[in-house]
Design a protein around this motif. Structure first.
Motif, PDB file in Angstrom:
ATOM      1  N   ASN A 139      22.305  49.792   2.619  1.00  0.00           N
ATOM      2  CA  ASN A 139      21.740  48.886   1.620  1.00  0.00           C
ATOM      3  C   ASN A 139      22.704  47.724   1.426  1.00  0.00           C
ATOM      4  N   GLN A 140      22.410  46.608   2.114  1.00  0.00           N
ATOM      5  CA  GLN A 140      23.298  45.463   2.080  1.00  0.00           C
ATOM      6  C   GLN A 140      22.824  44.452   1.046  1.00  0.00           C
ATOM      7  N   ALA A 141      23.784  43.881   0.328  1.00  0.00           N
ATOM      8  CA  ALA A 141      23.461  42.904  -0.709  1.00  0.00           C
ATOM      9  C   ALA A 141      23.317  41.513  -0.114  1.00  0.00           C
ATOM     10  N   VAL A 142      22.391  40.748  -0.660  1.00  0.00           N
ATOM     11  CA  VAL A 142      22.257  39.336  -0.341  1.00  0.00           C
ATOM     12  C   VAL A 142      22.132  38.605  -1.679  1.00  0.00           C
ATOM     13  N   GLU A 143      22.817  37.497  -1.798  1.00  0.00           N
ATOM     14  CA  GLU A 143      22.795  36.733  -3.042  1.00  0.00           C
ATOM     15  C   GLU A 143      21.466  35.986  -3.179  1.00  0.00           C
ATOM     16  N   PRO A 144      21.022  35.744  -4.416  1.00  0.00           N
ATOM     17  CA  PRO A 144      19.739  35.069  -4.626  1.00  0.00           C
ATOM     18  C   PRO A 144      19.615  33.722  -3.911  1.00  0.00           C
ATOM     19  N   ASP A 145      20.682  32.925  -3.848  1.00  0.00           N
ATOM     20  CA  ASP A 145      20.575  31.622  -3.186  1.00  0.00           C
ATOM     21  C   ASP A 145      20.368  31.766  -1.679  1.00  0.00           C
ATOM     22  N   VAL A 146      20.936  32.811  -1.090  1.00  0.00           N
ATOM     23  CA  VAL A 146      20.724  33.078   0.341  1.00  0.00           C
ATOM     24  C   VAL A 146      19.272  33.486   0.573  1.00  0.00           C
ATOM     25  N   PHE A 147      18.746  34.354  -0.300  1.00  0.00           N
ATOM     26  CA  PHE A 147      17.348  34.763  -0.200  1.00  0.00           C
ATOM     27  C   PHE A 147      16.430  33.554  -0.337  1.00  0.00           C
ATOM     28  N   ASP A 148      16.683  32.708  -1.338  1.00  0.00           N
ATOM     29  CA  ASP A 148      15.833  31.538  -1.562  1.00  0.00           C
ATOM     30  C   ASP A 148      15.807  30.627  -0.342  1.00  0.00           C
ATOM     31  N   ALA A 149      16.965  30.396   0.283  1.00  0.00           N
ATOM     32  CA  ALA A 149      17.032  29.543   1.474  1.00  0.00           C
ATOM     33  C   ALA A 149      16.245  30.162   2.628  1.00  0.00           C
ATOM     34  N   LEU A 150      16.375  31.464   2.820  1.00  0.00           N
ATOM     35  CA  LEU A 150      15.645  32.150   3.878  1.00  0.00           C
ATOM     36  C   LEU A 150      14.143  32.125   3.604  1.00  0.00           C
ATOM     37  N   PHE A 151      13.769  32.340   2.352  1.00  0.00           N
ATOM     38  CA  PHE A 151      12.358  32.337   1.977  1.00  0.00           C
ATOM     39  C   PHE A 151      11.744  30.959   2.213  1.00  0.00           C
ATOM     40  N   ASP A 152      12.483  29.892   1.901  1.00  0.00           N
ATOM     41  CA  ASP A 152      11.990  28.535   2.158  1.00  0.00           C
ATOM     42  C   ASP A 152      11.770  28.321   3.658  1.00  0.00           C
ATOM     43  N   LYS A 153      12.679  28.832   4.470  1.00  0.00           N
ATOM     44  CA  LYS A 153      12.558  28.718   5.919  1.00  0.00           C
ATOM     45  C   LYS A 153      11.311  29.453   6.413  1.00  0.00           C
ATOM     46  N   VAL A 154      11.079  30.650   5.902  1.00  0.00           N
ATOM     47  CA  VAL A 154       9.901  31.442   6.288  1.00  0.00           C
ATOM     48  C   VAL A 154       8.623  30.732   5.857  1.00  0.00           C
ATOM     49  N   ARG A 155       8.624  30.210   4.615  1.00  0.00           N
ATOM     50  CA  ARG A 155       7.460  29.470   4.134  1.00  0.00           C
ATOM     51  C   ARG A 155       7.127  28.310   5.069  1.00  0.00           C
ATOM     52  N   GLY A 156       8.138  27.566   5.478  1.00  0.00           N
ATOM     53  CA  GLY A 156       7.904  26.453   6.394  1.00  0.00           C
ATOM     54  C   GLY A 156       7.357  26.917   7.729  1.00  0.00           C
ATOM     55  N   HIS A 157       7.871  28.028   8.234  1.00  0.00           N
ATOM     56  CA  HIS A 157       7.393  28.571   9.514  1.00  0.00           C
ATOM     57  C   HIS A 157       5.937  29.002   9.425  1.00  0.00           C
ATOM     58  N   LEU A 158       5.541  29.580   8.291  1.00  0.00           N
ATOM     59  CA  LEU A 158       4.182  30.121   8.152  1.00  0.00           C
ATOM     60  C   LEU A 158       3.143  29.081   7.771  1.00  0.00           C
ATOM     61  N   GLU A 159       3.572  27.894   7.384  1.00  0.00           N
ATOM     62  CA  GLU A 159       2.624  26.874   6.972  1.00  0.00           C
ATOM     63  C   GLU A 159       1.643  26.562   8.093  1.00  0.00           C
ATOM     64  N   GLY A 160       0.374  26.642   7.778  1.00  0.00           N
ATOM     65  CA  GLY A 160      -0.680  26.347   8.737  1.00  0.00           C
ATOM     66  C   GLY A 160      -1.007  27.477   9.681  1.00  0.00           C
ATOM     67  N   ARG A 161      -0.371  28.611   9.524  1.00  0.00           N
ATOM     68  CA  ARG A 161      -0.641  29.747  10.421  1.00  0.00           C
ATOM     69  C   ARG A 161      -1.535  30.756   9.749  1.00  0.00           C
TER      70      ARG A 161
END
Length: 97
Positions: free
Chosen positions: A75-97
């Protein structure tokens, strides 16, 4: 939830949400993701990677979870700002798919 918005993702293609088991089986077969066995069970075709790596398990470390999760190699920790940056990247990848 609106059909044209999901987790802040815009310009979504068709969303399949809360499908019944028969609908899931039909979609899997139609997309060549599986086939029916002789007894009618769905056999999923997973390719080379058949599971999740045990070291790819991350939880956002914030609030009450910070003190309630047994942190370590599993169970590895990730800080909220790291999660937010990754989530934004995923959102951009999924746009229009």
């Amino acid at each position: 939830m609106l059909s044209d918005e999901l987790a802040g993702i815009e310009k979504l293609a068709k969303i399949h949400r809360n499908l019944s088991p028969p609908e899931l089986v039909e979609a899997s077969i139609r997309r060549d993701e599986g086939f029916l066995a002789g007894n009618g069970a769905l056999v999923a075709v997973t390719g080379k990677r058949t599971g999740r790596s045990p070291k790819d398990r991350f939880f956002v470390s914030h609030g009450a979870s910070r003190d309630q999760i047994a942190w370590g190699a599993t169970n590895q920790a990730v800080e909220p700002d790291v999660f937010d940056a990754l989530f934004d990247k995923v959102r951009g990848h999924l746009e229009g798919r």
